[in-house]
Design a protein around this motif. Structure first.
Motif, PDB file in Angstrom:
ATOM      1  N   TYR A 154      35.204  50.050  19.749  1.00 30.50           N
ATOM      2  CA  TYR A 154      34.194  50.531  20.700  1.00 30.50           C
ATOM      3  C   TYR A 154      34.081  49.589  21.879  1.00 30.50           C
ATOM      4  O   TYR A 154      33.899  48.384  21.717  1.00 30.50           O
ATOM      5  CB  TYR A 154      32.857  50.652  19.980  1.00 30.50           C
ATOM      6  N   LEU A 155      34.209  50.145  23.084  1.00 28.06           N
ATOM      7  CA  LEU A 155      33.950  49.396  24.308  1.00 28.06           C
ATOM      8  C   LEU A 155      32.773  50.055  25.005  1.00 28.06           C
ATOM      9  O   LEU A 155      32.907  51.125  25.601  1.00 28.06           O
ATOM     10  CB  LEU A 155      35.172  49.404  25.231  1.00 28.06           C
ATOM     11  N   PRO A 156      31.563  49.451  24.921  1.00 30.92           N
ATOM     12  CA  PRO A 156      30.382  50.061  25.549  1.00 30.92           C
ATOM     13  C   PRO A 156      30.443  49.956  27.065  1.00 30.92           C
ATOM     14  O   PRO A 156      31.249  49.205  27.625  1.00 30.92           O
ATOM     15  CB  PRO A 156      29.220  49.248  24.980  1.00 30.92           C
ATOM     16  N   GLU A 157      29.577  50.713  27.721  1.00 28.96           N
ATOM     17  CA  GLU A 157      29.564  50.733  29.186  1.00 28.96           C
ATOM     18  C   GLU A 157      29.337  49.342  29.762  1.00 28.96           C
ATOM     19  O   GLU A 157      29.988  48.930  30.711  1.00 28.96           O
ATOM     20  CB  GLU A 157      28.493  51.703  29.685  1.00 28.96           C
TER      21      GLU A 157
ATOM     22  N   THR B 189      34.342  51.138  35.048  1.00 29.97           N
ATOM     23  CA  THR B 189      33.221  50.974  35.974  1.00 29.97           C
ATOM     24  C   THR B 189      33.318  49.643  36.717  1.00 29.97           C
ATOM     25  O   THR B 189      33.512  48.592  36.106  1.00 29.97           O
ATOM     26  CB  THR B 189      31.883  51.031  35.219  1.00 29.97           C
ATOM     27  N   GLY B 190      33.192  49.686  38.035  1.00 27.42           N
ATOM     28  CA  GLY B 190      33.149  48.464  38.828  1.00 27.42           C
ATOM     29  C   GLY B 190      34.490  47.834  39.140  1.00 27.42           C
ATOM     30  O   GLY B 190      34.540  46.765  39.740  1.00 27.42           O
ATOM     31  N   LEU B 191      35.587  48.493  38.777  1.00 30.06           N
ATOM     32  CA  LEU B 191      36.904  47.918  39.046  1.00 30.06           C
ATOM     33  C   LEU B 191      37.394  48.317  40.440  1.00 30.06           C
ATOM     34  O   LEU B 191      37.084  49.406  40.926  1.00 30.06           O
ATOM     35  CB  LEU B 191      37.915  48.397  38.001  1.00 30.06           C
ATOM     36  N   ASP B 192      38.183  47.434  41.053  1.00 31.12           N
ATOM     37  CA  ASP B 192      38.782  47.802  42.325  1.00 31.12           C
ATOM     38  C   ASP B 192      39.980  48.728  42.054  1.00 31.12           C
ATOM     39  O   ASP B 192      40.392  48.895  40.896  1.00 31.12           O
ATOM     40  CB  ASP B 192      39.169  46.562  43.142  1.00 31.12           C
ATOM     41  N   PRO B 193      40.551  49.371  43.082  1.00 27.69           N
ATOM     42  CA  PRO B 193      41.620  50.350  42.850  1.00 27.69           C
ATOM     43  C   PRO B 193      42.805  49.811  42.057  1.00 27.69           C
ATOM     44  O   PRO B 193      43.366  50.514  41.211  1.00 27.69           O
ATOM     45  CB  PRO B 193      42.031  50.757  44.269  1.00 27.69           C
ATOM     46  N   ASN B 194      43.214  48.559  42.314  1.00 25.08           N
ATOM     47  CA  ASN B 194      44.346  47.986  41.584  1.00 25.08           C
ATOM     48  C   ASN B 194      43.994  47.763  40.113  1.00 25.08           C
ATOM     49  O   ASN B 194      44.786  48.058  39.218  1.00 25.08           O
ATOM     50  CB  ASN B 194      44.788  46.668  42.224  1.00 25.08           C
ATOM     51  N   GLN B 195      42.795  47.223  39.862  1.00 26.33           N
ATOM     52  CA  GLN B 195      42.360  46.991  38.492  1.00 26.33           C
ATOM     53  C   GLN B 195      42.214  48.312  37.740  1.00 26.33           C
ATOM     54  O   GLN B 195      42.550  48.413  36.563  1.00 26.33           O
ATOM     55  CB  GLN B 195      41.019  46.244  38.493  1.00 26.33           C
TER      56      GLN B 195
END
Length: 301
Positions: free
Chosen positions: A79-82, A158-164
């Motif tokens: 599980y990876l929560p938000e 959530t919150g990642l830049d386009p490359n990430q």
């Protein structure tokens, strides 16, 4: 079935977060779980991972009941929560070693998940010194430590830049070759790139559940066509087209035509131009995609 949900209902006071939700996920599927904010996505994921109890209904993961067999469910789910909870003062290997002890996993597994999630270049650092993208990788590595059969990911990019975003998306897709993945996201391109199937929830109820390749094709939504003619056109002529809902002149001889139709209306526009001795300089279907389906399925009634 990897995941089985039957009539799950959950309320917070007078607010019903989930209303008799039912669906199943087959082993090896990558399923996108979509819905607007407050639709019930995170609540259902917390029920499937035993963090929350449902008010009524049944759910199981890999055949284990989430209410009666919590330990078995926890062993089979990653599980990876938000909001990815990490100890920022720990080094990457130190954090994974801590969690390996929690799961009673052999420490040799740590290097396996570091390599699997692409953490090797940053594994010597403290988590607090990592970028958001690498912190997400640490969360995924932790979720994979005990080699679960099912991954449940709540807004993993959530919150990642386009490359990430592309890197994590590719990582999830690669992991999904061997595991069942159930993920929520607001990024439609992510779903189109990763998922086999889409479940959309709105106001606590499932509003559609289809294979991704069929969803757009089978769902009736407004169809927007952008057309540019070689000369001026009377709007009244365009308003007489079949199934036309809205006519908008965007600039010059460029028009945006909205149709209520399942069939592609571009041939109709092309025939209109021919019959009126007009030339089409461009003729594009703008929004017959997952985003338009999502808006149609979740719009306020």
């Amino acid at each position: 079935m990897s995941i089985e949900v039957k009539g799950i209902t959950k309320s917070y006071g007078e607010q019903k977060a989930l209303d008799a939700v039912s669906f199943s996920v087959n082993k090896g599927e990558i399923v996108g779980f979509l819905g607007p904010n407050g639709a019930g996505k995170s609540t259902l994921m917390k029920i499937l991972t035993t963090y929350l109890a449902a008010d009524s209904g049944e759910a199981s993961v890999n055949g284990s009941d989430v209410a009666a067999q919590q330990k078995a469910v926890q062993k089979s789910v990653g599980y990876l929560p938000e909001h990815n909870p990490l100890y920022l003062d720990l080094y990457v290997r130190e954090y994974l070693a801590f969690n390996a002890d929690v799961y009673h996993v052999n420490k040799s597994r740590i290097e396996e998940v570091i390599q699997l999630t692409g953490l090797t270049p940053e594994a010597h650092k403290k988590i607090g010194a990592l970028s958001k993208g690498y912190r997400q990788r640490v969360g995924l590595a932790c979720a994979l430590l005990h080699d679960p059969e099912v991954l449940i990911l709540d807004e993993p990019t959530t919150g990642l830049d386009p490359n990430q975003l592309v890197e994590i998306r590719d990582l999830i897709k690669n992991i999904g070759k061997d595991k069942t993945v159930f993920l929520s996201t607001h990024i439609m391109q992510e779903v189109e790139a990763i998922c086999d199937r889409v479940i959309i929830i709105n106001h606590g109820k499932i509003v559609t559940d289809k294979k991704l390749k069929n969803l757009v094709k089978e769902t009736s939504v407004e169809q927007v066509i952008e057309v540019e003619f070689d000369t001026a056109v009377d709007a009244a002529l365009l308003e007489a087209l079949p199934n036309i809902a809205k006519v908008k002149n965007t600039k010059g001889n460029l028009w945006e035509l909205t149709f209520n139709a399942d069939a592609d209306m571009r041939p109709v526009v092309f025939d209109f131009a021919h019959d009126n001795k007009l030339k089409t300089l461009q003729l594009n279907l703008k929004n017959k995609n997952l985003e338009s389906v999502f808006r149609e399925m979740t719009k306020k009634k």
